[in-house]
Design a protein around this motif. Structure first.
Motif, mmCIF file in Angstrom:
data_model
loop_
_atom_site.group_PDB
_atom_site.id
_atom_site.type_symbol
_atom_site.label_atom_id
_atom_site.label_comp_id
_atom_site.label_asym_id
_atom_site.label_seq_id
_atom_site.Cartn_x
_atom_site.Cartn_y
_atom_site.Cartn_z
ATOM 1 N N MET A 229 -32.183 -69.807 -50.575
ATOM 2 C CA MET A 229 -32.435 -68.524 -49.820
ATOM 3 C C MET A 229 -32.357 -67.319 -50.792
ATOM 4 O O MET A 229 -31.213 -67.452 -51.596
ATOM 5 N N ARG A 230 -33.016 -66.433 -50.976
ATOM 6 C CA ARG A 230 -32.568 -65.198 -51.401
ATOM 7 C C ARG A 230 -32.496 -64.028 -50.693
ATOM 8 O O ARG A 230 -33.121 -63.785 -49.744
ATOM 9 N N ARG A 231 -31.399 -63.245 -51.038
ATOM 10 C CA ARG A 231 -31.024 -62.133 -50.208
ATOM 11 C C ARG A 231 -32.231 -60.907 -50.556
ATOM 12 O O ARG A 231 -32.687 -61.106 -51.822
ATOM 13 N N GLY A 232 -32.598 -60.097 -49.601
ATOM 14 C CA GLY A 232 -33.681 -59.371 -49.913
ATOM 15 C C GLY A 232 -33.332 -58.148 -50.797
ATOM 16 O O GLY A 232 -34.368 -57.328 -51.007
ATOM 17 N N PHE A 233 -32.059 -57.863 -50.957
ATOM 18 C CA PHE A 233 -31.786 -56.792 -51.646
ATOM 19 C C PHE A 233 -31.436 -57.049 -53.255
ATOM 20 O O PHE A 233 -30.796 -56.292 -53.766
ATOM 21 N N SER A 234 -31.691 -58.237 -53.720
ATOM 22 C CA SER A 234 -31.563 -58.699 -55.103
ATOM 23 C C SER A 234 -32.806 -58.966 -55.904
ATOM 24 O O SER A 234 -33.782 -59.675 -55.055
ATOM 25 N N THR A 235 -33.057 -58.877 -56.942
ATOM 26 C CA THR A 235 -34.174 -59.230 -57.759
ATOM 27 C C THR A 235 -33.753 -60.783 -58.302
ATOM 28 O O THR A 235 -32.686 -61.371 -57.980
ATOM 29 N N ALA A 236 -34.922 -61.287 -59.021
ATOM 30 C CA ALA A 236 -34.813 -62.891 -59.362
ATOM 31 C C ALA A 236 -33.615 -62.796 -60.341
ATOM 32 O O ALA A 236 -33.085 -63.882 -60.234
ATOM 33 N N ALA A 237 -33.366 -61.869 -61.195
ATOM 34 C CA ALA A 237 -32.405 -61.956 -62.204
ATOM 35 C C ALA A 237 -30.917 -61.674 -61.337
ATOM 36 O O ALA A 237 -29.947 -61.484 -62.274
ATOM 37 N N GLY A 238 -30.766 -61.282 -60.228
ATOM 38 C CA GLY A 238 -29.649 -61.255 -59.317
ATOM 39 C C GLY A 238 -29.013 -59.760 -59.457
ATOM 40 O O GLY A 238 -28.113 -59.328 -58.969
ATOM 41 N N LEU A 239 -30.022 -58.938 -60.028
ATOM 42 C CA LEU A 239 -29.726 -57.623 -60.166
ATOM 43 C C LEU A 239 -30.210 -56.820 -58.707
ATOM 44 O O LEU A 239 -30.787 -57.457 -58.099
ATOM 45 N N LEU A 240 -29.544 -55.891 -58.127
ATOM 46 C CA LEU A 240 -29.892 -55.221 -56.898
ATOM 47 C C LEU A 240 -31.244 -54.448 -57.044
ATOM 48 O O LEU A 240 -31.422 -53.761 -58.163
ATOM 49 N N LYS A 241 -31.842 -54.396 -56.161
ATOM 50 C CA LYS A 241 -33.173 -53.544 -56.142
ATOM 51 C C LYS A 241 -32.698 -52.180 -56.278
ATOM 52 O O LYS A 241 -31.864 -51.698 -55.374
ATOM 53 N N ALA A 242 -33.560 -51.516 -56.759
ATOM 54 C CA ALA A 242 -33.159 -49.877 -56.973
ATOM 55 C C ALA A 242 -33.301 -49.064 -55.544
ATOM 56 O O ALA A 242 -32.612 -48.398 -55.233
ATOM 57 N N ASP A 243 -34.393 -49.610 -54.734
ATOM 58 C CA ASP A 243 -34.597 -48.871 -53.468
ATOM 59 C C ASP A 243 -33.250 -49.216 -52.682
ATOM 60 O O ASP A 243 -33.069 -48.185 -51.914
ATOM 61 N N ALA A 244 -32.987 -50.458 -52.606
ATOM 62 C CA ALA A 244 -31.754 -50.824 -51.800
ATOM 63 C C ALA A 244 -30.451 -49.971 -52.349
ATOM 64 O O ALA A 244 -29.834 -49.514 -51.396
ATOM 65 N N VAL A 245 -30.353 -49.976 -53.572
ATOM 66 C CA VAL A 245 -29.187 -49.384 -54.236
ATOM 67 C C VAL A 245 -29.244 -47.862 -53.866
ATOM 68 O O VAL A 245 -27.972 -47.196 -53.390
ATOM 69 N N SER A 246 -30.511 -47.032 -53.785
ATOM 70 C CA SER A 246 -30.463 -45.563 -53.776
ATOM 71 C C SER A 246 -30.303 -45.483 -51.975
ATOM 72 O O SER A 246 -29.412 -44.322 -51.956
ATOM 73 N N ALA A 247 -30.695 -46.233 -51.347
ATOM 74 C CA ALA A 247 -30.343 -46.067 -49.925
ATOM 75 C C ALA A 247 -28.882 -46.367 -49.576
ATOM 76 O O ALA A 247 -28.235 -45.231 -48.842
ATOM 77 N N ARG A 248 -28.149 -47.136 -50.197
ATOM 78 C CA ARG A 248 -26.680 -47.204 -50.028
ATOM 79 C C ARG A 248 -26.059 -46.160 -50.608
ATOM 80 O O ARG A 248 -24.954 -45.605 -50.034
ATOM 81 N N VAL A 249 -26.539 -45.526 -51.932
ATOM 82 C CA VAL A 249 -25.715 -44.324 -52.449
ATOM 83 C C VAL A 249 -25.802 -43.204 -51.693
ATOM 84 O O VAL A 249 -24.934 -42.484 -51.248
ATOM 85 N N LEU A 250 -27.056 -43.060 -51.393
ATOM 86 C CA LEU A 250 -27.262 -41.839 -50.312
ATOM 87 C C LEU A 250 -26.574 -41.903 -49.007
ATOM 88 O O LEU A 250 -26.020 -40.866 -48.573
ATOM 89 N N ASN A 251 -26.433 -43.040 -48.583
ATOM 90 C CA ASN A 251 -25.453 -43.385 -47.534
ATOM 91 C C ASN A 251 -24.005 -42.660 -47.639
ATOM 92 O O ASN A 251 -23.370 -41.981 -46.607
ATOM 93 N N VAL A 252 -23.539 -43.331 -48.851
ATOM 94 C CA VAL A 252 -22.310 -42.959 -49.044
ATOM 95 C C VAL A 252 -22.175 -41.284 -49.454
ATOM 96 O O VAL A 252 -21.173 -40.649 -48.989
ATOM 97 N N VAL A 253 -23.225 -40.598 -50.030
ATOM 98 C CA VAL A 253 -23.147 -39.268 -50.202
ATOM 99 C C VAL A 253 -23.027 -38.743 -49.154
ATOM 100 O O VAL A 253 -22.368 -37.677 -49.076
ATOM 101 N N LYS A 254 -24.101 -38.983 -48.099
ATOM 102 C CA LYS A 254 -23.983 -38.063 -47.014
ATOM 103 C C LYS A 254 -22.859 -38.252 -45.856
ATOM 104 O O LYS A 254 -22.673 -37.319 -45.112
#
Length: 94
Positions: free
Chosen positions: A4-29
């Motif tokens: 099973m793969r989590r939807g917020f990470s890439t094949a290399a195990g790195l987080l997807k930029a769009d998911a990271v951006s949404a999380r950072v914006l949530n922290v900022v707001k």
């Protein structure tokens, strides 16, 4: 065995930029001085960040992504876009 793969990470195990951006914006707001409408390229200085708020922001990011951020790296955080690039490329970010 089913893999099973989590939807917020890439094949290399790195987080997807769009998911990271949404999380950072949530922290900022959730920071009191930040206006309701912010963009990913808007400088933190325009959002009312001072050195103390930026330090607190980095602590919130460390908690959000479960990674310690070195001061030299945090000094380069000038916008949501900068933070997104950092955590999208960080192998230990979760």
């Amino acid at each position: 065995m089913i893999m099973m793969r989590r939807g917020f990470s890439t094949a290399a195990g790195l987080l997807k930029a769009d998911a990271v951006s949404a999380r950072v914006l949530n922290v900022v707001k959730n920071i009191r001085c930040v206006p309701p409408s912010v963009t990913t390229t808007q400088p933190f200085s325009e959002m009312g960040f001072d050195s103390l708020i930026k330090k607190d922001f980095c602590v919130l990011l460390e908690n959000e992504f479960r990674v310690e951020v070195a001061e030299k790296d945090a000094a380069n955080f000038n916008s949501v876009e900068d933070v997104t690039k950092y955590f999208s490329a960080h192998p230990k970010a979760r």
